[in-house]
Design a protein around this motif. Structure first.
Motif, PDB file in Angstrom:
ATOM      1  N   LEU A 171      35.169  46.305  43.404  1.00 29.48           N
ATOM      2  CA  LEU A 171      34.075  45.329  43.360  1.00 29.48           C
ATOM      3  C   LEU A 171      33.796  44.752  44.744  1.00 29.48           C
ATOM      4  N   LEU A 216      27.002  45.031  36.755  1.00 28.88           N
ATOM      5  CA  LEU A 216      27.800  44.243  35.814  1.00 28.88           C
ATOM      6  C   LEU A 216      26.915  43.593  34.753  1.00 28.88           C
ATOM      7  N   ARG A 224      27.004  44.038  30.654  1.00 37.03           N
ATOM      8  CA  ARG A 224      27.063  42.892  29.737  1.00 37.03           C
ATOM      9  C   ARG A 224      25.919  42.952  28.719  1.00 37.03           C
ATOM     10  N   LEU A 273      33.878  42.430  30.001  1.00 35.85           N
ATOM     11  CA  LEU A 273      34.292  42.752  31.364  1.00 35.85           C
ATOM     12  C   LEU A 273      35.499  41.919  31.771  1.00 35.85           C
ATOM     13  N   PHE A 312      32.518  37.813  33.690  1.00 35.52           N
ATOM     14  CA  PHE A 312      33.818  38.309  33.226  1.00 35.52           C
ATOM     15  C   PHE A 312      34.418  37.410  32.154  1.00 35.52           C
ATOM     16  N   GLU A 346      26.931  52.522  35.654  1.00 33.59           N
ATOM     17  CA  GLU A 346      26.022  52.252  34.540  1.00 33.59           C
ATOM     18  C   GLU A 346      25.445  53.555  33.985  1.00 33.59           C
TER      19      GLU A 346
END
Length: 225
Positions: free
Chosen positions: A18, A106, A110, A116, A140, A218
């Motif tokens: 990340l 991210l 979601r 996550l 997260f 993704e």
């Protein structure tokens, strides 16, 4: 656990996955060794920052054994304290970057309903502050670190995470052999991040898939959904 279809959760390593750690550590590394020399705890030549970057993913005690094998236990302990202090100070100044596409990707995961998590061998405050200070903490469900849970392996840390949150199917995403081992030992689908520039040869052997940029994740999930 099953590897088929959309995972219930995705677990991310932090450094080299990340967070572009070299954008922070080049400054922090210099400051750590300047202070160690000022305090008389380390008088040898400053080790190259590449040695520290190449050790990321290990437990801290093993990192310092590799970075300064001639250092005393006192020097290693002090280096731990300085590393965390200077990392947080530099992060708060705005030093250190996420990889391109991290927040956007991210959010897309979601939106698909995927849970996550972060799982890192780093110190607790660092593992929680990097996402917070870079504006992605709210994406997260939990942050797991060897520093907080006193685990000896990434596999043990991941097992604790899965059990605490009742996760039945998950992917492990990371750039180190410890991430591959943690995923495999817990029956997870492993995605190797093939974009960090400080890995050792063969680091990602055994991963189920490789991605050349974070945004590729993704698309990989979409293909398997």
């Amino acid at each position: 656990m099953t590897n088929a279809g959309l995972p219930e959760a995705v677990l991310f390593d932090l450094d080299g996955t990340l967070f572009r750690t070299e954008t922070l550590l080049e400054t922090v590394h210099r400051r750590v060794f300047e202070t160690l020399r000022e305090e008389g705890l380390y008088t040898s030549e400053e080790p190259p920052v590449e040695r520290l970057l190449g050790s990321l993913g290990m437990l801290l005690e093993h990192i310092w054994q590799r970075v300064m094998p001639d250092g005393s236990p006192e020097a290693h302990e002090r280096a731990n304290e300085l590393l965390l202090r200077y990392e947080i100070e530099e992060l708060e100044k705005g030093i250190g970057e996420l990889y391109p596409g991290v927040p956007e990707t991210l959010r897309k995961l979601r939106e698909r309903g995927i849970r996550l998590f972060v799982a890192s061998n780093g110190l607790e405050q660092y593992v929680k502050e990097v996402p917070r200070l870079r504006g992605i903490a709210d994406l997260f469900e939990g942050f797991y670190s060897a520093g907080e849970y006193a685990t000896q392996t990434k596999a043990e840390l991941v097992r604790i995470l899965l059990e605490k949150h009742g996760v039945r199917s998950a992917w492990m995403v990371g750039d180190r052999s410890s991430d591959v081992e943690a995923g495999k030992q817990n029956g997870l689908f492993v995605v190797g991040c093939d974009y960090a520039g400080f890995r050792r040869e063969g680091e990602l052997d055994g991963a189920d898939a490789l991605i050349g940029s974070f945004a590729d994740l993704e698309q990989l999930i979409a293909q398997r959904a």
